[in-house]
Design a protein around this motif. Structure first.
Motif, PDB file in Angstrom:
ATOM      1  N   THR A  29       0.838  -1.209   0.000  1.00 57.24           N
ATOM      2  CA  THR A  29       0.000   0.000   0.000  1.00 57.24           C
ATOM      3  C   THR A  29       0.868   1.252   0.000  1.00 57.24           C
ATOM      4  OG1 THR A  29      -0.158  -0.058   2.419  1.00 57.24           O
ATOM      5  CG2 THR A  29      -1.894  -1.182   1.187  1.00 57.24           C
ATOM      6  N   ASP A  30       2.046   1.200   0.657  1.00 57.06           N
ATOM      7  CA  ASP A  30       2.989   2.317   0.587  1.00 57.06           C
ATOM      8  C   ASP A  30       3.541   2.466  -0.827  1.00 57.06           C
ATOM      9  OD1 ASP A  30       2.829   3.367   3.093  1.00 57.06           O
ATOM     10  OD2 ASP A  30       4.749   2.588   3.821  1.00 57.06           O
ATOM     11  N   VAL A  31       3.781   1.316  -1.514  1.00 54.76           N
ATOM     12  CA  VAL A  31       4.301   1.373  -2.883  1.00 54.76           C
ATOM     13  C   VAL A  31       3.279   2.044  -3.793  1.00 54.76           C
ATOM     14  CG1 VAL A  31       5.011  -0.023  -4.865  1.00 54.76           C
ATOM     15  CG2 VAL A  31       5.791  -0.629  -2.573  1.00 54.76           C
ATOM     16  N   PHE A  32       1.973   1.738  -3.589  1.00 53.34           N
ATOM     17  CA  PHE A  32       0.937   2.374  -4.397  1.00 53.34           C
ATOM     18  C   PHE A  32       0.971   3.902  -4.215  1.00 53.34           C
ATOM     19  CE2 PHE A  32      -3.215   4.069  -5.298  1.00 53.34           C
ATOM     20  CZ  PHE A  32      -3.638   3.366  -6.418  1.00 53.34           C
ATOM     21  N   ALA A  33       1.070   4.341  -2.959  1.00 53.34           N
ATOM     22  CA  ALA A  33       1.142   5.781  -2.699  1.00 53.34           C
ATOM     23  C   ALA A  33       2.401   6.377  -3.310  1.00 53.34           C
ATOM     24  CB  ALA A  33       1.103   6.046  -1.197  1.00 53.34           C
ATOM     25  N   PHE A  34       3.503   5.634  -3.267  1.00 51.74           N
ATOM     26  CA  PHE A  34       4.742   6.130  -3.870  1.00 51.74           C
ATOM     27  C   PHE A  34       4.590   6.271  -5.382  1.00 51.74           C
ATOM     28  CE2 PHE A  34       9.003   5.462  -5.710  1.00 51.74           C
ATOM     29  CZ  PHE A  34       9.690   6.480  -5.087  1.00 51.74           C
ATOM     30  N   GLY A  35       3.817   5.349  -6.008  1.00 50.82           N
ATOM     31  CA  GLY A  35       3.563   5.471  -7.442  1.00 50.82           C
ATOM     32  C   GLY A  35       2.809   6.742  -7.773  1.00 50.82           C
ATOM     33  N   ALA A  36       1.776   7.065  -6.969  1.00 52.55           N
ATOM     34  CA  ALA A  36       1.060   8.326  -7.179  1.00 52.55           C
ATOM     35  C   ALA A  36       1.993   9.518  -6.991  1.00 52.55           C
ATOM     36  CB  ALA A  36      -0.118   8.407  -6.211  1.00 52.55           C
ATOM     37  N   PHE A  37       2.913   9.401  -6.018  1.00 55.30           N
ATOM     38  CA  PHE A  37       3.885  10.466  -5.774  1.00 55.30           C
ATOM     39  C   PHE A  37       4.826  10.637  -6.972  1.00 55.30           C
ATOM     40  CE2 PHE A  37       8.340  11.051  -4.367  1.00 55.30           C
ATOM     41  CZ  PHE A  37       8.284  12.388  -4.036  1.00 55.30           C
ATOM     42  N   LEU A  38       5.271   9.526  -7.582  1.00 54.15           N
ATOM     43  CA  LEU A  38       6.143   9.615  -8.757  1.00 54.15           C
ATOM     44  C   LEU A  38       5.474  10.388  -9.886  1.00 54.15           C
ATOM     45  CD1 LEU A  38       7.649   5.999  -8.968  1.00 54.15           C
ATOM     46  CD2 LEU A  38       8.834   8.083  -8.300  1.00 54.15           C
ATOM     47  N   LEU A  39       4.205  10.054 -10.173  1.00 55.72           N
ATOM     48  CA  LEU A  39       3.485  10.755 -11.233  1.00 55.72           C
ATOM     49  C   LEU A  39       3.264  12.218 -10.875  1.00 55.72           C
ATOM     50  CD1 LEU A  39       0.840   8.013 -12.122  1.00 55.72           C
ATOM     51  CD2 LEU A  39       3.054   8.446 -13.195  1.00 55.72           C
ATOM     52  N   GLU A  40       3.043  12.485  -9.612  1.00 56.73           N
ATOM     53  CA  GLU A  40       2.833  13.854  -9.134  1.00 56.73           C
ATOM     54  C   GLU A  40       4.062  14.720  -9.413  1.00 56.73           C
ATOM     55  OE1 GLU A  40       1.232  15.870  -4.942  1.00 56.73           O
ATOM     56  OE2 GLU A  40       2.164  13.890  -4.948  1.00 56.73           O
ATOM     57  N   VAL A  41       5.241  14.185  -9.129  1.00 56.78           N
ATOM     58  CA  VAL A  41       6.480  14.956  -9.313  1.00 56.78           C
ATOM     59  C   VAL A  41       6.813  15.102 -10.794  1.00 56.78           C
ATOM     60  CG1 VAL A  41       8.960  14.998  -8.845  1.00 56.78           C
ATOM     61  CG2 VAL A  41       7.371  14.249  -7.071  1.00 56.78           C
ATOM     62  N   ALA A  42       6.607  14.039 -11.572  1.00 47.15           N
ATOM     63  CA  ALA A  42       6.967  14.084 -12.987  1.00 47.15           C
ATOM     64  C   ALA A  42       6.008  14.948 -13.792  1.00 47.15           C
ATOM     65  CB  ALA A  42       6.990  12.660 -13.549  1.00 47.15           C
ATOM     66  N   CYS A  43       4.716  14.933 -13.425  1.00 50.67           N
ATOM     67  CA  CYS A  43       3.709  15.666 -14.205  1.00 50.67           C
ATOM     68  C   CYS A  43       3.427  17.056 -13.656  1.00 50.67           C
ATOM     69  CB  CYS A  43       2.404  14.866 -14.262  1.00 50.67           C
ATOM     70  SG  CYS A  43       2.598  13.215 -14.963  1.00 50.67           S
ATOM     71  N   ASP A  72      -3.535  -4.358  -8.811  1.00 52.92           N
ATOM     72  CA  ASP A  72      -3.257  -5.645  -8.185  1.00 52.92           C
ATOM     73  C   ASP A  72      -1.971  -5.504  -7.376  1.00 52.92           C
ATOM     74  OD1 ASP A  72      -2.818  -8.199  -7.397  1.00 52.92           O
ATOM     75  OD2 ASP A  72      -2.844  -9.072  -9.423  1.00 52.92           O
ATOM     76  N   PRO A  73      -2.039  -5.647  -6.040  1.00 53.52           N
ATOM     77  CA  PRO A  73      -0.826  -5.464  -5.222  1.00 53.52           C
ATOM     78  C   PRO A  73       0.277  -6.437  -5.576  1.00 53.52           C
ATOM     79  CG  PRO A  73      -2.618  -6.394  -3.908  1.00 53.52           C
ATOM     80  CD  PRO A  73      -3.211  -5.974  -5.218  1.00 53.52           C
ATOM     81  N   LEU A  74      -0.056  -7.607  -6.105  1.00 53.01           N
ATOM     82  CA  LEU A  74       0.961  -8.599  -6.463  1.00 53.01           C
ATOM     83  C   LEU A  74       1.764  -8.162  -7.680  1.00 53.01           C
ATOM     84  CD1 LEU A  74      -1.047 -11.919  -5.887  1.00 53.01           C
ATOM     85  CD2 LEU A  74       0.587 -10.792  -4.342  1.00 53.01           C
ATOM     86  N   MET A  75       1.213  -7.247  -8.484  1.00 50.36           N
ATOM     87  CA  MET A  75       1.886  -6.779  -9.680  1.00 50.36           C
ATOM     88  C   MET A  75       2.796  -5.576  -9.406  1.00 50.36           C
ATOM     89  SD  MET A  75       0.894  -8.979 -11.830  1.00 50.36           S
ATOM     90  CE  MET A  75       1.564  -8.269 -13.317  1.00 50.36           C
ATOM     91  N   ARG A  76       2.747  -5.061  -8.208  1.00 52.30           N
ATOM     92  CA  ARG A  76       3.578  -3.897  -7.885  1.00 52.30           C
ATOM     93  C   ARG A  76       4.976  -4.346  -7.477  1.00 52.30           C
ATOM     94  NH1 ARG A  76      -0.934  -1.957  -3.681  1.00 52.30           N
ATOM     95  NH2 ARG A  76      -2.657  -1.775  -5.172  1.00 52.30           N
ATOM     96  N   PRO A  77       5.989  -3.583  -7.816  1.00 54.73           N
ATOM     97  CA  PRO A  77       7.344  -3.933  -7.379  1.00 54.73           C
ATOM     98  C   PRO A  77       7.537  -3.618  -5.899  1.00 54.73           C
ATOM     99  CG  PRO A  77       7.369  -1.830  -8.509  1.00 54.73           C
ATOM    100  CD  PRO A  77       5.949  -2.348  -8.621  1.00 54.73           C
ATOM    101  N   THR A  78       8.588  -4.200  -5.335  1.00 52.31           N
ATOM    102  CA  THR A  78       8.969  -3.823  -3.975  1.00 52.31           C
ATOM    103  C   THR A  78       9.791  -2.538  -4.029  1.00 52.31           C
ATOM    104  OG1 THR A  78      11.039  -5.065  -4.043  1.00 52.31           O
ATOM    105  CG2 THR A  78       9.051  -6.264  -3.321  1.00 52.31           C
ATOM    106  N   MET A  79      10.000  -1.905  -2.873  1.00 49.84           N
ATOM    107  CA  MET A  79      10.795  -0.673  -2.851  1.00 49.84           C
ATOM    108  C   MET A  79      12.253  -0.958  -3.203  1.00 49.84           C
ATOM    109  SD  MET A  79       8.874   1.832  -2.596  1.00 49.84           S
ATOM    110  CE  MET A  79      10.246   2.951  -2.675  1.00 49.84           C
ATOM    111  N   ARG A  80      12.715  -2.201  -2.925  1.00 51.52           N
ATOM    112  CA  ARG A  80      14.088  -2.544  -3.322  1.00 51.52           C
ATOM    113  C   ARG A  80      14.207  -2.564  -4.847  1.00 51.52           C
ATOM    114  NH1 ARG A  80      18.437  -4.383  -0.924  1.00 51.52           N
ATOM    115  NH2 ARG A  80      17.304  -4.589   1.056  1.00 51.52           N
ATOM    116  N   GLN A  81      13.185  -3.148  -5.501  1.00 55.88           N
ATOM    117  CA  GLN A  81      13.197  -3.164  -6.959  1.00 55.88           C
ATOM    118  C   GLN A  81      13.054  -1.755  -7.531  1.00 55.88           C
ATOM    119  OE1 GLN A  81       9.908  -5.935  -7.312  1.00 55.88           O
ATOM    120  NE2 GLN A  81      11.265  -7.562  -8.099  1.00 55.88           N
ATOM    121  N   VAL A  82      12.173  -0.951  -6.908  1.00 55.71           N
ATOM    122  CA  VAL A  82      11.974   0.434  -7.358  1.00 55.71           C
ATOM    123  C   VAL A  82      13.295   1.187  -7.346  1.00 55.71           C
ATOM    124  CG1 VAL A  82      10.929   2.648  -6.759  1.00 55.71           C
ATOM    125  CG2 VAL A  82       9.544   0.565  -6.714  1.00 55.71           C
TER     126      VAL A  82
END
Length: 653
Positions: free
Chosen positions: A509-523, A582-592
């Motif tokens: 769930t933290d990774v999902f929020a981090f994904g929204a944060f990535l798009l926020e900074v880039a866009c 799908d949470p299973l399709m999200r990478p871990t923070m180590r992979q990120v």
């Protein structure tokens, strides 16, 4: 507003001062100024009619240091009838300077022997100890008068000439035709065997001109006639025994000064004033004790058992109050649902701090407060905001952080006019936050789920390094265990779909929020933007751009051409991958972090199945489908892409 203690002291002082003033002697008005033109007060105790102002009957000169002078001669002392002048022995003093001792209201008395040099005529003089003074004269004057033919010392005295007069006769004195005025000896010193030329005196008798006495009723008048300088009349006033003052009507007159009367007045003052002074002092002591007690209550604090076991450094409320200048509005850095944040400088170390003062109405209660203290208080990472300590005072909760001089990241993304960050700075912030989040998920003794990752919780230090802060919603669990179910909390636009359904928070769930944060900074756009006719969900909009093959069209227009296309494309695609429903399709923070550092190749989005499943973004409760689109490269009409919003049961802010 004036404190009550100070107001009480002023009122009490207002009651006592009039009584003290009434019991004290009447103030003396001085008609003659005793202050030189240089502003210095007279060193001598001058009384009427002596002074420095033009209105004084006997106006004196003065030195810059406040010494009173008659002519160029220093006034040594005064009495009710004479003035003693210091005559320092001087071989080359012009004889005519004696004229300065003959004034309108004073003249040398006959009780003086004047020492002269180089006189055309001589006069007998009964000068005692002549041999001693003659020897001193020879040693003083002969070395400096070798060119002179006559260095003999002469003297003049009225008594030696058997003249019964009060003053030295000016005419006979000048008839001696002397060149130099050496010194003088008063009759008081004439019988002194040790008399020398070192320090000698000449006495002047003084008076006030007039034919009638102008003395006060308690003064005696001494009338004088046949005075020098025209033979006019004058008078002097002298207070009778038991009275003090100068005796003149134009001066201070005479006032009671007998020891008995003084004793009575002193006793009267002590009888009235002393009890009031004791009451005054006791009142001040009582008010001081009350003030100390109130001050202790004002800065009193609460200490509980859990704080001794878990808590980091505890600050004194008084120190934080001083550091933030009483939490005044000028030191306010920001405010939100969780409270207000103030800038401060610790009084002992001069370290800049940020103090979050949690409001009483905040939904962040004691549980969240304890969570933040326990978690962030022991976390140490360069990309996490350090919690320096905390304070509790009654119902107030205060957290003390490192001061981040450049504020929060959202200020550089959305504020108008925007204080922009270039792409290199943004990319460094993204990698820094990813590193900090990896530390929370895998690098610490427990797993820390932040639950509130967003641009406004990313703070920038002086070098614009990103630091993740605000752990008020953080949850902890041991490695290898499942997290506990909790109430839905966070910020709309950053919540993972499974969290709103199950209430369970995980690293995913933290990774999902981090994904929204990535798009926020880039866009440079918020996760959800409200429009006049429709709302745009950022993750769906970026996906539609990618789906059309124009993913870079979603990048922040303010960056212009300064962004690195490979890095921008990487961040946008990684944001979509982290935001997978799908949470299973999200990478871990180590992979990120490996993707961002280039240590691991970024997989194609198609391989993760993201294109076929589309994206579902949690927005708000009960919303209809929304249409979003991405502009084509040729400016054609937008392509609609519907997005289903799921319900949200959140205590978010």
């Amino acid at each position: 507003m004036m404190p009550r203690a100070a107001l009480s002291i002023l009122l009490l002082a207002g009651m006592i001062l009039p009584i003290v003033t009434a019991a004290a002697p009447e103030a003396i008005h001085l008609p003659c100024s005793r202050t030189c033109g240089t502003g210095m007060p007279a060193k001598q105790n001058l009384t009427y009619p002596f002074g420095f102002s033009p209105g004084c009957p006997i106006q004196l000169n003065c030195t810059e240091d406040g010494d009173a002078l008659i002519g160029d001669f220093l006034v040594q002392s005064m009495s009710p009838d004479t003035v003693a002048i210091a005559i320092k022995a001087k071989c080359d003093r012009p004889f005519g300077s004696i004229d300065h001792l003959y004034g309108r209201n004073y003249a040398p008395t006959a009780m003086n022997s004047v020492l002269l040099n180089n006189c055309a005529q001589t006069s007998p003089c009964d000068l005692p100890n002549t041999q001693v003074i003659q020897a001193q004269f020879q040693s003083l004057c002969e070395p400096s008068n070798k060119t002179h033919t006559n260095t003999s010392m002469s003297c003049y005295a009225e008594q030696a000439n058997n003249y019964s007069t009060m003053f030295l006769n000016h005419t006979r004195l000048f008839a001696l035709d002397c060149k130099h005025f050496l010194s003088s000896i008063s009759l008081v010193e004439q019988n002194n065997v040790s008399a020398s030329l070192g320090v000698q005196l000449l006495r002047l008798e003084w008076w006030v001109n007039g034919n009638e006495c102008e003395c006060s009723q308690d003064a005696d008048c001494v009338q004088l006639s046949g005075l020098p300088n025209g033979g006019g009349n004058g008078f002097r006033c002298k207070c009778r025994d038991g009275f003090l003052g100068d005796g003149f009507l134009a001066g201070t007159g005479c006032r009671t000064g007998s020891p008995k009367r003084k004793k009575e007045e002193t006793l009267k003052v002590l009888t009235i004033v002393l009890p009031l002074m004791v009451l005054f002092i006791v009142s001040i002591l009582i008010m001081g004790v009350v003030s100390v007690i109130r001050r202790k209550r004002k800065f009193s604090e609460v200490l509980e058992d859990w704080e001794r076991e878990y808590g980091p450094h505890r600050f004194k409320y008084k120190d934080l109050y001083i550091a933030t200048k009483g939490f005044r509005d000028q030191e306010l850095l920001g405010a939100g649902g969780f409270g207000r944040v103030y800038r401060g400088i610790l009084p002992t170390s001069n370290i800049e701090i940020a103090v979050k003062k949690v409001s009483h109405e905040s939904r962040q209660g004691m549980r969240e407060f304890v969570a933040e203290i326990i978690s962030i208080g022991r976390l140490r990472h360069r990309n996490l905001v350090s919690l320096l300590g905390y304070c509790r005072r009654k119902g107030e909760l205060l957290l003390v952080y490192d001061y981040m001089s450049n504020g929060s990241l959202d200020r550089y993304l959305y504020n108008q006019p925007r204080a922009t960050l270039n792409w290199m700075q943004r990319f460094r912030v993204i990698k820094g936050v990813a590193s900090g989040l990896l530390y929370l998920h895998e690098g610490w003794e427990q797993v820390v789920i932040h639950r509130d990752i967003k641009a406004s919780n990313i703070l920038l230090d002086a070098e614009f390094n990103g630091r993740l802060g605000d752990f008020g919603l953080a949850r902890l669990h041991d490695h290898g265990t499942d997290p506990q179910t909790t109430r839905v909390a966070g910020t709309v636009g950053y919540l993972a779909p499974e969290h709103t359904r199950t209430g369970k928070v995980t690293r995913s769930t933290d990774v999902f929020a981090f994904g929204a944060f990535l798009l926020e900074v880039a866009c440079g756009r918020r996760p959800i933007e409200h429009g006049d006719t429709e709302d745009v969900i950022l993750v769906d909009w970026v996906f539609s751009c990618w789906d059309r093959g124009d993913i870079l069209e979603a990048s922040d227009l303010t960056l212009g051409t300064e962004s690195v296309e490979e890095e921008m494309e990487l961040v946008l695609k990684l944001g979509l991958m982290c935001s997978h429903p799908d949470p299973l399709m999200r990478p871990t923070m180590r992979q990120v972090l490996q993707y961002l550092e280039g240590d691991l190749p970024m997989p194609e989005l198609l391989s993760s199945g993201i294109s076929s499943s589309r994206l579902t973004f949690v927005y708000s409760e009960g919303l209809d489908d929304l249409a979003v689109s991405c502009p084509s490269s040729k400016g054609k009409a937008f392509t609609d892409l519907s997005s289903v919003a799921e319900s949200l049961l959140s205590g978010g802010r």
